[in-house]
Motif scaffolding. Structure first.
Motif, PDB file in Angstrom:
ATOM      1  N   PRO B   8       0.728  -1.110  -0.060  1.00  0.00           N
ATOM      2  CA  PRO B   8       0.042   0.108  -0.222  1.00  0.00           C
ATOM      3  C   PRO B   8       0.787   1.135   0.041  1.00  0.00           C
ATOM      4  O   PRO B   8       0.235   2.360  -0.532  1.00  0.00           O
ATOM      5  CB  PRO B   8      -0.892   0.035   1.202  1.00  0.00           C
ATOM      6  N   ILE B   9       2.359   1.288   0.309  1.00  0.00           N
ATOM      7  CA  ILE B   9       3.043   2.463   0.151  1.00  0.00           C
ATOM      8  C   ILE B   9       3.562   2.390  -1.114  1.00  0.00           C
ATOM      9  O   ILE B   9       3.687   3.432  -1.786  1.00  0.00           O
ATOM     10  CB  ILE B   9       4.123   2.273   1.312  1.00  0.00           C
ATOM     11  N   ALA B  78      -5.706  -1.171   9.303  1.00  0.00           N
ATOM     12  CA  ALA B  78      -6.332  -1.939   7.977  1.00  0.00           C
ATOM     13  C   ALA B  78      -7.205  -1.254   7.530  1.00  0.00           C
ATOM     14  O   ALA B  78      -7.640  -0.810   6.046  1.00  0.00           O
ATOM     15  CB  ALA B  78      -6.704  -3.295   8.248  1.00  0.00           C
ATOM     16  N   VAL B  79      -8.211  -0.686   8.230  1.00  0.00           N
ATOM     17  CA  VAL B  79      -9.745  -0.132   7.609  1.00  0.00           C
ATOM     18  C   VAL B  79      -9.344   1.160   7.162  1.00  0.00           C
ATOM     19  O   VAL B  79      -9.852   1.777   6.087  1.00  0.00           O
ATOM     20  CB  VAL B  79     -10.740  -0.214   8.740  1.00  0.00           C
ATOM     21  N   MET B  80      -8.272   1.920   7.923  1.00  0.00           N
ATOM     22  CA  MET B  80      -7.767   3.290   7.393  1.00  0.00           C
ATOM     23  C   MET B  80      -7.237   3.001   5.756  1.00  0.00           C
ATOM     24  O   MET B  80      -7.495   4.060   4.966  1.00  0.00           O
ATOM     25  CB  MET B  80      -6.970   3.963   8.120  1.00  0.00           C
ATOM     26  N   VAL B  81      -6.472   2.144   5.937  1.00  0.00           N
ATOM     27  CA  VAL B  81      -5.714   1.997   4.286  1.00  0.00           C
ATOM     28  C   VAL B  81      -6.682   1.679   3.487  1.00  0.00           C
ATOM     29  O   VAL B  81      -6.796   2.218   2.135  1.00  0.00           O
ATOM     30  CB  VAL B  81      -4.778   0.770   4.520  1.00  0.00           C
ATOM     31  N   VAL B  82      -7.935   0.755   3.679  1.00  0.00           N
ATOM     32  CA  VAL B  82      -9.085   0.495   2.845  1.00  0.00           C
ATOM     33  C   VAL B  82      -9.755   1.840   2.291  1.00  0.00           C
ATOM     34  O   VAL B  82     -10.099   2.021   1.211  1.00  0.00           O
ATOM     35  CB  VAL B  82      -9.962  -0.390   3.345  1.00  0.00           C
ATOM     36  N   LEU B 115       1.076  11.669  -2.176  1.00  0.00           N
ATOM     37  CA  LEU B 115       0.383  12.160  -1.070  1.00  0.00           C
ATOM     38  C   LEU B 115      -0.489  10.688  -0.390  1.00  0.00           C
ATOM     39  O   LEU B 115      -0.396  10.399   0.895  1.00  0.00           O
ATOM     40  CB  LEU B 115      -0.843  13.007  -1.474  1.00  0.00           C
ATOM     41  N   ILE B 116      -1.112  10.160  -1.280  1.00  0.00           N
ATOM     42  CA  ILE B 116      -1.657   8.732  -0.926  1.00  0.00           C
ATOM     43  C   ILE B 116      -0.793   7.743  -0.448  1.00  0.00           C
ATOM     44  O   ILE B 116      -0.984   6.929   0.849  1.00  0.00           O
ATOM     45  CB  ILE B 116      -2.375   8.129  -2.300  1.00  0.00           C
ATOM     46  N   ALA B 117       0.677   7.800  -0.865  1.00  0.00           N
ATOM     47  CA  ALA B 117       1.510   6.576  -0.272  1.00  0.00           C
ATOM     48  C   ALA B 117       1.897   7.371   1.186  1.00  0.00           C
ATOM     49  O   ALA B 117       2.132   6.559   2.010  1.00  0.00           O
ATOM     50  CB  ALA B 117       2.760   6.986  -1.120  1.00  0.00           C
TER      51      ALA B 117
END
Lengths: 763, 503
Positions: B8-9, B78-82, B115-117
């Motif tokens: 995800p990064i 995990a939920v924050m990444v989703v 930014l998303i990374a």
């Protein structure tokens, strides 16, 4: 009303579908009638949010079925009526959608056994009501009224939510049917008073009790069928419904009795006086609805069979005649172009069916025999004269309200149709059958129930009383003639006073208009509240979000000092005495003097160039300290950075000379104090940190593993590229992005032409 | 496992690189969309893994914790990444129709993906200093996005934004230094054990407050929120949507992480402060919103107000309250980002975000009106939408521990939220347009209609789904809150040892 759209075209499928659906719903509920009348109840439940105690559970008993039949029955007629009333309206689809959604929400509300489920539907009725009141969305009045209703009932609803949560917590369940056995424990709990007050805040605002009544007449900005359905027959009774539903759980205390009695009685009388004052027929009906809501509230105060039977009867009575009369007024408006009582007269010749319906409904409203309205009124009196301590008060109040209603019934249902022909904007013409069918059936039902009271008693009032009091035996009988008794005398007095008021209608109204004008209006009070709120918000935001960056930064630093420094003092976290002893060693005095001096120059110099240079000196002094502690690589990095910053800023200033001069800044003393405080706080914490032992686990690990496992002798390098490589990766990204941003910034600021293009593209 | 936590990064970084090199071509926006889609798929995989296996951790570079840097995902992470991936995808699609070629050329998509990374990195890292690095990545990328338009107001806003956030970063870094000096470690799981061994617990409280201020600026708490309303109404709508959804939430996340994992030695003190701050944040934010007359400014102040609700859950510090915070976070990101996207469409077809210059949308753009109504009323807490449950849980939690006034504030703020949302509805949608134009979605190209409305509709659908079927979300929030309140699983996953002693 219906102007501006093509009536001939009709609404087609969209118009008829909801009518058929709601008729189907009515039929569906009708099938339960024999079973419920026989004393049964039904309950179904689906899990919704079990971990929060919330379920979709529905209970069909006498009370909810009576409401469900009124809602779906009147709903069917209202939808049928609307289809003609708003024939060809370009937004009829939305209208029907809102109205039908409202009906479903209202059904959910009265059928829910779960308090939170009930609240969900409650809020949905608020929401659909908002959309319906504002249906005529281009009229400022409609928008204002919609907002007023939303905020007022919304405020009550939120208070009620707190009350319901507390009630569920005290009673151990959100299911009303499980709370009933806990009633004594709930009433004995210390939270009973707040629970009651919070829940009544919701029911009183929804059911428009004084002093929250004013939103309801304003809600008449909605199209007339909406007023008939939501703001008379159904939604406004949601509050009354909930009080009835929670009657077994919460009633029986002094607080309950007197709160409901006083609010109900005052609402009934106060608003029936206002009702007589109105010249708009719809407004008169709106105020008379308030009277009915007040009366219903008052009837729920005691727990006697008379009171609750009267409640059940009057509930049905009022819904039938009031919905009919609203729809009649809609017909009159549709047929003549006005609802002004002063302009209307002699319409019976042109609108015979409307006049006939109006007469039937009006007679029931006036409480004349042989209509069900008469029976309802008798029962109210039967209740009031047996009301114990409150008997005199409530009897007088009920008498006043009923007499006024008698007069209002005359004004609304008789005067426009009989007597001299008025001067109306349109040539009066009869309404089409879909608009007449509903009111006529409802009005005829009022007569039928009056003539056959047993029909209403078996199917509606007794099951309702059984649902509220838990005992069908307590229900009283409905009959037209009960012999010569006090109730009859009070009825006769009602007719006499009401007749007198009707005869003196014009002078009475003039008097009331004058009195009304002389008293402060609730509606203006509302405006003042909103206005004050807005000004308070503006004031607060003006102070906080001032737009001044220096002030923002000052606040942030000050918060830091207060929060961290305050905690430091409060918790007595650092022993500064020990630390000051350590300061005796003179080893670093030269660097310290240099740092302080440079800081003072930075803060006080008028030239920014000098300030930046002084800042550089400060950084170099810090680097000297690093060297003395044996960290030459850190010191070198520091030196490089300091030098680069000074050079870069200096170059920038050379090309932008105006940057150099710092304006006269009277903020500086204040800022200086804050800066010193920040320094003191951070230093104090640092001293505290240094007083503890330093844990060197990480350093030891790096020293032992760098060479053998990570194959590097320079530990700092190994940390950067191996142990903590992700940090370095992130920092590289920072630098790349900084370069990218700088590039973008340089490219955008020098090309105003492109920017203008973009501006155009956006607009 | 290691890869799943790092992807995800890495994915947004790779996407950023692709987008940068493709920035002269039409492929650039698709790179962004596809990258975000892949990110969503990976994050769902991670989420499923966490659901199945509990807390998962990966030691970067193979160095054992606490010596290297650990990436770790518990329920909250995990939920924050989703939800980050969902927002990224929605905004990437929206941006494909909004962002001008010029801004794309200047690197819009690359900045966006960086930014998303940064956001994903902040959610996944198990290391306090590494968190600081991700904060910096986010800060610089968001600065770039803010000033990309090149208008004076945007640059001005960018500078305010960066100045205030830099101050917060300095506080943060100072705090990290202090904490390292006291414990000799930066790994958060390790820290949670090390702080228990400290002799001077009151000094730890002082440092905790320092972190509170640093994260408080990031999360836009009272009285540190000024940077947010000063900046969020200026950039492109895609940018403000992603800011609104994600940036402050990283601050909230950091607070939730630090004040459940590390700073729990003096809850009576620290969380009491948080309680006051939460209530004041709710109140001042919503009053700020009530005072505004611009679509985006109202929404910006609402963010502040709603941060207060999330912090309220943390401050109450009960299982239900923390579950409420988690629920609120998820709900808020979906709804708030969406409202900003809607404001962009409204601006396109009415020509302004100033409410007095808008109007007529209800009549001639009913689809947009409908799509606005859902998140707007969800935000205002109307059932049966997600916002109702979020608020309901928090109020229930407050009442259960007899925090009457906190519940009262939360309810009152709910009312004011309704007030300010209806202000937008009444003026932009109900009222006729002052210039008597009839704004219509038909004025947009077919592509723009799809690309702008699809993400809006998708996010609206999500709030409805959560609202109608709250139980699985509530279940999840409860388990995530359980992990926060009892971090032994977290510690074990990171350090590979069971946590000794009682907390």
């Amino acid at each position: 009303m219906a102007a501006g759209h093509d009536e001939a075209k009709g609404n087609g499928f969209v118009g008829w579908l909801p009518v058929l659906l709601s008729a189907g719903i009515f039929a569906f509920f009708l099938q339960f009638l024999p079973q419920i009348a026989a004393g049964d109840t039904l309950r179904v439940e689906w899990a919704w949010a079990p971990s929060l105690g919330v379920a979709l559970s529905f209970l069909v008993d006498g009370l909810s079925l009576t409401f469900a039949l009124l809602i779906s029955g009147i709903g069917t007629f209202v939808l049928l009526y609307s289809n003609s009333y708003l024939a060809g309206h370009p937004q009829y689809g939305r209208f029907a959608l809102y109205l039908f959604s409202f009906m479903l929400s209202m059904l959910g509300l009265v059928l829910s056994d779960n308090l939170i489920g009930l609240f969900v539907f409650w809020e949905l009725t608020t929401l659909t009501s908002y959309l319906l009141i504002g249906f005529d969305n281009e009229s400022p009045k409609a928008r204002r009224s919609a907002l007023q209703a939303l905020l007022l009932t919304g405020a009550g609803g939120l208070a009620m939510l707190a009350g319901l949560i507390l009630l569920g917590a005290v009673g151990g369940s959100f299911e009303i049917s499980q709370l009933v056995p806990q009633a004594e424990a709930i009433k004995g709990s210390g939270l009973y008073v707040p629970i009651l007050i919070l829940i009544l805040a919701g029911t009183f605002t929804k059911s428009a009790q004084v002093p929250f009544h004013f939103w309801l007449p304003n809600a008449m900005a909605a199209p007339t069928p909406v007023s008939a359905f939501l703001h008379s027959a159904t939604m406004v009774k949601a509050g009354v419904y909930l009080m009835a539903r929670l009657h077994p759980v919460l009633s029986g205390t002094e607080l309950w009795f007197w709160t409901l009695t006083i609010f109900g009685a005052v609402t009934a009388v106060f608003t029936s006086v206002l009702s007589l004052r109105q010249d708009d027929l719809k407004q008169a009906l709106a105020y008379s609805t308030l009277m009915a809501l007040g009366t219903l509230t008052m009837l729920l105060a005691p727990s006697s069979g008379y009171a609750i039977t009267a409640f059940a009867t009057f509930l049905v009575v009022h819904s039938l005649y009031k919905a009919a009369l609203f729809l009649v007024v809609g017909c009159v408006d549709h047929g003549t172009g006005t609802r002004d009582a002063d302009l209307l007269g002699g319409l019976a010749r042109f609108m015979p069916f409307t006049a006939f319906t109006a007469a039937l409904a009006g007679l029931s409203m006036a409480g004349l025999p042989p209509f069900i309205g008469y029976i309802g009124k008798e029962l109210i009196y039967a209740n009031t004269i047996t009301a114990g301590d409150a008997a005199t008060f409530v009897t007088v109040m009920a008498l006043a309200a009923n007499a006024l209603m008698f007069a209002v019934a005359g004004v609304v249902a008789l005067r426009p149709f009989w007597g001299k022909r008025g001067d109306t904007p349109l040539e009066p013409h009869e309404a089409p059958w879909p608009m007449l069918a509903g009111p006529m059936v409802l009005a005829l039902l009022g007569l039928a129930f009056g003539l056959m009271p047993l029909l209403a008693e078996v199917n509606f009032t007794t099951p309702t009383v059984a649902a509220i009091l838990g005992d069908a035996e307590k229900a009283k009988h409905l009959h037209l003639w009960a012999g010569v008794n006090t109730e009859l005398m009070l009825s006769l007095a009602t007719f006499a006073i009401g007749g007198l008021l009707l005869a003196l209608y014009r002078p009475v109204r003039r008097f009331l208009e004058a009195a009304d004008a002389a008293t402060p209006s609730f509606d203006n009070g509302w405006d003042n509240i909103l206005d004050a709120l807005y000004r308070a918000a503006k004031w607060q935001t003006g102070i906080l979000q001032s737009g001044n960056l220096q002030r923002y930064l000052f606040t942030i630093f000050a918060t830091f000092v207060v929060a961290v420094g305050g905690t430091l003092l409060l918790k007595d976290a650092v022993n500064l005495g020990v630390a000051l002893d350590d300061m005796n060693s003179p080893r670093h005095w030269p660097e310290l003097v240099l740092i302080v001096a440079a800081a003072l120059v930075t803060a006080s110099s008028r030239s920014r160039m000098l300030a930046v240079a002084a800042l550089g000196v400060q950084g170099i002094a810090v680097a000297l300290i690093f060297i003395s502690f044996g960290a030459p690589d850190v010191a070198i990095t520091q030196l490089l950075v300091e030098t680069l910053v000074v050079v870069l800023v200096a170059v920038a200033m050379l090309s932008l000379p105006f940057l150099d001069e710092r304006g006269k800044n009277d903020r500086r003393p204040k800022d200086m104090v804050l800066a010193v405080l920040c320094g003191v706080v951070v230093s104090a914490v640092l001293i505290g940190v240094l007083q503890g032992p330093l844990d060197l686990r990480l350093t030891d690990f790096f020293e032992t593993t760098a060479a053998p496992e990570a194959f590097g002798r320079n530990i700092v390098n190994v940390i950067l590229v191996d142990f903590r490589a992700i940090d370095t990766f992130g920092e590289i990204a920072v630098i790349v992005v900084a370069a990218l941003s700088a590039y973008a910034l340089l490219r955008t600021t020098d090309s105003s032409r492109d920017r203008d293009e973009e501006e155009e593209e956006l607009s | 496992m290691s890869w799943l936590l790092a992807l995800p990064i890495l994915i947004p970084f790779l996407t950023a690189i692709c987008a940068f090199f493709l920035r002269r071509t039409g492929w650039c926006r698709w790179a962004s969309v596809i990258g975000s889609g892949v990110l969503l798929a990976v994050s769902l995989l991670l989420f499923a893994t966490v659901l199945r296996e509990g807390v998962v951790a990966a030691q970067m570079g193979g160095w054992p914790a606490p010596f290297g840097i650990t990436l770790v995902a518990d329920g909250l992470s995990a939920v924050m990444v989703v939800i980050t991936a969902i927002t990224a995808l929605a905004v990437a699609v929206y941006a494909s129709a909004e962002i001008s070629e010029r801004q794309v050329f200047l690197g819009y998509h690359a900045l966006f993906q960086v930014l998303i990374a940064g956001v994903c990195g902040a959610f996944l890292t198990g290391d306090l200093f590494n968190l600081y690095v991700w904060f910096e990545v986010m800060l610089i990328a968001s600065f770039g996005l803010l000033v990309l338009g090149g208008k004076k107001s945007q640059i001005d806003a960018g500078i305010r934004y960066v100045m205030m956030n830099l101050v917060s970063t300095v506080f943060f870094l100072t705090g990290v230094g202090f904490l390292y000096g006291m414990t000799g470690t930066l790994n958060m799981a390790d820290l949670s054990l090390a702080v228990q061994q400290l002799e001077n617990q009151s000094l730890l409280t002082v440092v905790a407050v320092m972190f509170m201020v640093a994260f408080g600026v990031k999360a836009a708490l009272f009285p540190l929120f000024f940077w947010l309303p000063a900046a969020y109404h200026t950039p492109s709508f895609s940018v403000s949507a992603v800011f609104a959804g994600l940036l402050t939430k990283v601050g909230v996340y950091a607070l939730m992480r630090a004040f459940t994992l590390i700073f729990v030695e003096d809850v009576a003190y620290t969380h009491q402060i948080l309680l006051w701050v939460a209530c004041l944040t709710m109140l001042t934010g919503v009053l700020g919103a009530a005072a505004q007359s611009d679509f985006r400014k109202i929404l910006s102040f609402h963010i502040v107000s709603q941060i207060g609700y999330m912090i309220l859950g943390l401050a109450l510090y009960t299982p239900l309250a923390l579950a409420g915070s988690v629920f609120y976070l998820v709900h808020h990101i979906i709804v708030k980002g969406n409202l900003f996207l809607i404001s962009g469409v409204a601006r396109r077809i009415t020509g302004s975000t100033e409410l007095s210059k808008m109007g007529g949308l209800y009549k001639s753009a009913p689809v947009l009106a409908f799509l606005f109504l859902i998140p707007a009323f969800s935000l205002a807490g109307f059932p049966p939408l997600s916002g109702f449950w979020a608020k309901f849980i928090l109020i229930k939690a407050a009442l259960e521990i007899e925090m009457w006034w906190a519940a009262g504030v939360a309810l009152f703020v709910g009312l004011l939220t309704i007030y300010s949302m209806t202000k937008i509805w009444a003026q932009a949608f109900w009222e006729p347009h002052p210039e008597e134009i009839e704004p219509s979605l038909k004025s947009l190209s077919n592509f723009a209609q799809v690309a702008l409305l699809l993400p809006i509709a998708g996010l609206a659908l999500l709030t409805v789904v959560i609202g109608l079927n709250p139980e699985p979300f509530m279940d999840f929030a409860t388990s995530a809150a359980g992990q926060l309140l009892d971090p032994s699983d977290y510690v074990q996953a990171v350090l590979g040892v069971t946590q000794g002693g009682t907390r």
